[in-house]
Design a protein around this motif. Sequence first.
Motif, mmCIF file in Angstrom:
data_model
loop_
_atom_site.group_PDB
_atom_site.id
_atom_site.type_symbol
_atom_site.label_atom_id
_atom_site.label_comp_id
_atom_site.label_asym_id
_atom_site.label_seq_id
_atom_site.Cartn_x
_atom_site.Cartn_y
_atom_site.Cartn_z
ATOM 1 N N VAL A 61 0.741 -1.269 0.122
ATOM 2 C CA VAL A 61 -0.053 0.035 0.034
ATOM 3 C C VAL A 61 0.823 1.153 -0.070
ATOM 4 N N LYS A 62 1.992 1.036 0.476
ATOM 5 C CA LYS A 62 2.969 2.552 0.589
ATOM 6 C C LYS A 62 3.261 2.816 -0.558
ATOM 7 N N ILE A 63 3.147 2.307 -1.691
ATOM 8 C CA ILE A 63 3.630 3.006 -2.948
ATOM 9 C C ILE A 63 2.720 4.070 -3.464
ATOM 10 N N ILE A 64 1.442 4.129 -2.550
ATOM 11 C CA ILE A 64 0.355 5.218 -2.794
ATOM 12 C C ILE A 64 1.196 6.698 -2.501
ATOM 13 N N TYR A 65 2.267 6.539 -1.583
ATOM 14 C CA TYR A 65 2.809 7.843 -1.516
ATOM 15 C C TYR A 65 3.548 8.517 -2.666
ATOM 16 N N ILE A 66 4.068 7.684 -3.694
ATOM 17 C CA ILE A 66 4.430 8.080 -4.837
ATOM 18 C C ILE A 66 3.496 8.156 -6.162
ATOM 19 N N ILE A 93 1.798 14.932 -1.432
ATOM 20 C CA ILE A 93 1.354 15.879 -2.594
ATOM 21 C C ILE A 93 1.845 17.106 -2.598
ATOM 22 N N ILE A 94 1.954 17.830 -1.352
ATOM 23 C CA ILE A 94 2.541 19.229 -1.297
ATOM 24 C C ILE A 94 4.003 19.163 -1.849
ATOM 25 N N GLY A 95 4.604 18.009 -1.202
ATOM 26 C CA GLY A 95 5.896 17.974 -1.810
ATOM 27 C C GLY A 95 6.178 17.788 -3.353
ATOM 28 N N PHE A 96 5.306 16.906 -3.892
ATOM 29 C CA PHE A 96 5.336 16.974 -5.364
ATOM 30 C C PHE A 96 5.118 18.183 -6.029
ATOM 31 N N VAL A 97 4.138 18.939 -5.342
ATOM 32 C CA VAL A 97 3.736 20.044 -6.089
ATOM 33 C C VAL A 97 4.903 21.158 -5.845
ATOM 34 N N LEU A 98 5.703 21.061 -4.842
ATOM 35 C CA LEU A 98 6.668 21.746 -4.674
ATOM 36 C C LEU A 98 8.119 21.358 -5.588
ATOM 37 N N LEU A 99 8.191 19.932 -5.579
ATOM 38 C CA LEU A 99 9.245 19.712 -6.383
ATOM 39 C C LEU A 99 8.830 20.053 -8.088
ATOM 40 N N CYS A 103 4.682 8.724 -16.649
ATOM 41 C CA CYS A 103 5.323 7.409 -16.674
ATOM 42 C C CYS A 103 5.434 6.832 -15.237
ATOM 43 N N ILE A 104 5.911 7.730 -14.288
ATOM 44 C CA ILE A 104 6.017 7.375 -12.683
ATOM 45 C C ILE A 104 4.661 6.751 -12.383
ATOM 46 N N GLY A 105 3.634 7.550 -12.652
ATOM 47 C CA GLY A 105 2.175 7.124 -12.036
ATOM 48 C C GLY A 105 1.832 5.705 -12.999
ATOM 49 N N LEU A 106 2.427 5.571 -14.104
ATOM 50 C CA LEU A 106 2.062 4.304 -14.991
ATOM 51 C C LEU A 106 2.752 3.179 -14.314
ATOM 52 N N ILE A 107 4.281 3.344 -13.998
ATOM 53 C CA ILE A 107 5.064 2.256 -13.652
ATOM 54 C C ILE A 107 4.737 1.912 -11.960
ATOM 55 N N THR A 108 4.275 2.836 -11.106
ATOM 56 C CA THR A 108 4.207 2.615 -9.646
ATOM 57 C C THR A 108 2.602 1.726 -9.981
ATOM 58 N N GLY A 109 1.853 2.194 -10.722
ATOM 59 C CA GLY A 109 0.373 1.603 -10.770
ATOM 60 C C GLY A 109 0.708 0.143 -11.077
ATOM 61 N N ALA A 110 1.654 0.001 -12.082
ATOM 62 C CA ALA A 110 1.692 -1.463 -12.576
ATOM 63 C C ALA A 110 2.396 -2.308 -11.419
ATOM 64 N N VAL A 111 3.267 -1.802 -10.743
ATOM 65 C CA VAL A 111 4.036 -2.470 -9.609
ATOM 66 C C VAL A 111 3.155 -2.819 -8.428
ATOM 67 N N TRP A 112 2.220 -1.852 -8.037
ATOM 68 C CA TRP A 112 1.121 -2.056 -7.360
ATOM 69 C C TRP A 112 0.072 -2.891 -7.675
ATOM 70 N N VAL A 120 -0.010 8.246 -6.010
ATOM 71 C CA VAL A 120 -1.089 9.406 -6.277
ATOM 72 C C VAL A 120 -0.330 10.815 -6.505
ATOM 73 N N PRO A 121 0.387 11.421 -5.838
ATOM 74 C CA PRO A 121 1.092 12.563 -6.082
ATOM 75 C C PRO A 121 1.602 12.632 -7.549
ATOM 76 N N SER A 122 2.472 11.523 -8.213
ATOM 77 C CA SER A 122 2.669 11.786 -9.246
ATOM 78 C C SER A 122 1.409 11.852 -10.379
ATOM 79 N N ALA A 123 0.333 10.865 -9.996
ATOM 80 C CA ALA A 123 -0.650 10.978 -11.127
ATOM 81 C C ALA A 123 -1.266 12.477 -10.965
ATOM 82 N N PHE A 124 -1.482 13.097 -9.870
ATOM 83 C CA PHE A 124 -1.734 14.295 -9.588
ATOM 84 C C PHE A 124 -1.077 15.334 -10.162
ATOM 85 N N ILE A 125 0.372 15.322 -10.251
ATOM 86 C CA ILE A 125 0.810 16.420 -11.027
ATOM 87 C C ILE A 125 0.907 16.196 -12.331
#
Lengths: 218, 204, 242
Positions: C52-57, C208-214, C103-112, C59-64
């Motif tokens: 479940v912890k992959i959610i922290y990458i 998510i805030i961190g990704f927005v800042l990134l 790409c990150i969203g898709l890859i983490t999604g696949a891994v999840w 969801v934010p990457s998909a959001f961005i």
Amino acid sequence: MIALLIRDLRLAIRTGGGFGLGLAFFLIIAVLVPFGVGPDSAVLGRIAPGILWVGALLSCLLSLDRIFALDFEDGSLDLLATAPIPLEGLVGVKAFSHWLTTGLPLTLAAPVLGLLLSLPEPAYLWLILSLLIGTPALSFIGAFGASLTVGLKRGGLLLSLLVLPLYVPTLIFGAETIRRGAEGLGTATPLTMLGAITLGTLAVLPFASAAAIRINLR
Amino acid sequence: MELQVVDLGVARGGLPILQGVSFTLEAGQVLVLRGPNGIGKTTLLRAIAGLQPALSGHVSLDPEAVAYAAHADGLKSTLSVLENLTFWAQVYGTTDVAPALQAFALQNLADRPAQNLSAGQKRRLGLARLLVTGRPLWVLDEPTVSLDASAVTLFADAVRAHCARGGAALIATHIDLGLQSDLLDLTPFKATAMAQGDFDEAFL
Amino acid sequence: MSFWEYANPKRFMALSSAALPWFTALTALVLSVGLIWGFFFTPDDFRQGSTVKIIYIHVPSAFIAINAWLMMLVTSLVWLVRRHHVSALAARAAAPIGLAMTCIGLITGAVWGQPMWGTWWEWDPRLTSFLILGLFYLGYIALWEAIDDADTAADLTSVLCIVGSVFAVLSRYAILFWNQGLHQGASLSLDKEENVHDVFAYPLWTCIIGFVLLFITLVLLRTRTEIRARRVKALIARERMA
């Protein structure tokens, strides 16, 4: 504008490579697919709607770059842009003549190819109807892509990359119509959506294309 | 019909090349543009024809008055001479192509496909297009390229007749057409690096 | 002084060079807090275990990925209407970041998805929509690269971005119609009864805030690069004229 349409059709017929080539390509796709997936008519019948739509879409793509590129190269586009035809009208006419030379022949040829792919009987009506309603959108979206890439030396590949994602909604609703028709389900929803997309592209995209051509000519 | 160009500046490929060009052209007049290669004659003519925006200054004329002819003739190689010309006549809403054919001695070639014409014949066909537009102001870019001496005379006659009918012509050319014309040398109007306005200057 | 003053490249360069270190530091701080919190200080899910912890990458990457396109749409409109060069260059700068996030969203999604649904890929509406979004990014970037003249490229990509946005939304609904999927609903939303549990939600919001800042940091950095590239071109052009 009618003069322009007549000229474009005459050119397409005389130069060859216009609708002849697109049709041949469509035919080849329909012939090659059974070699790839095997001759089982149940399998073929199930995938036929998708194959026919994807085939139509690719054959359409084949002749897109000719819509404006030829006129750009020989200088006609400059002269047409200074002629008393609005550029939006020019785009509309050119997209329409592209449809007459590719979309319409594809629609008429599709039932024969459906036969080759053992398309279920109730689907034929929907095949023709969905192609008839959907292919104008392909031409108008394609004309938009062509107007973006008109100034480029090798725009063909880029054109496909730009246009194919834009074809997704049309493809989905088109193929879905046939699939539902084949299974005897209601086809009103996808067919209406298909018509809506076509009308929307007809109404809006000529303006976007004309803007792109103006930018490219300056 | 009057063309008025005031303090016009134009750019090519993102670089300003001409600035401060001003002139007027009245009915019956011919103005010949001179200047070395690359000075911006083509760009200036395109700006006047409305194909590209001016960088500064303005052009005042009725856009419905211009007939533009570029380096390329815009001919379709598989259409015959007559078909090419008739198409442009229809676009401009005129009907009679016979005088145009006659003025450039194309009657005998009328049914020949444009791809079988020589370079000079193609050019003549491209110029005949001007006559079927029925527009008063001709904006011509190097109209005499690949024309022989007799064809140049035909062209000069056509321009003279056009002016006599109340038309005018703006011509970029290097050869002497033997016309009663004014001359404008573009060399003094070459843009200097300093006076570029807001262009890429913003990035410097 | 109006907001548009910052659209002047010089002013933008000055401001961004002052702001960039702060954004960089803040991004590093928030992102590391969020990720460490999420990875090490939240319980495992009772069904999904640690995956479940992959959610922290994810969801934010998909959001961005989605909002980067939105930002490109806005800056494209600003360019078309107000002709501010920085706006067009910011859109250009954001596109590869958006593509990377897709790409990150898709890859983490696949891994999840592999341990959860037992498959790497499923033609699910959300996944498919993201794939199409990736294609839109590709086309947009390719068009920028293909055209030599900077202003022409900016104009044409802006037109493409606007038309593309309409078609992207259209594709989204077409795909929903095409296949109802097995992807779960939104993990976070403000008006829903049933969100992920607070234990997960707080670190997720931090991420998510961190990704927005990134995203902001990267866009600033890349826009600066683009402006410098334009400046080099302008200098070369001036040399040639003199």
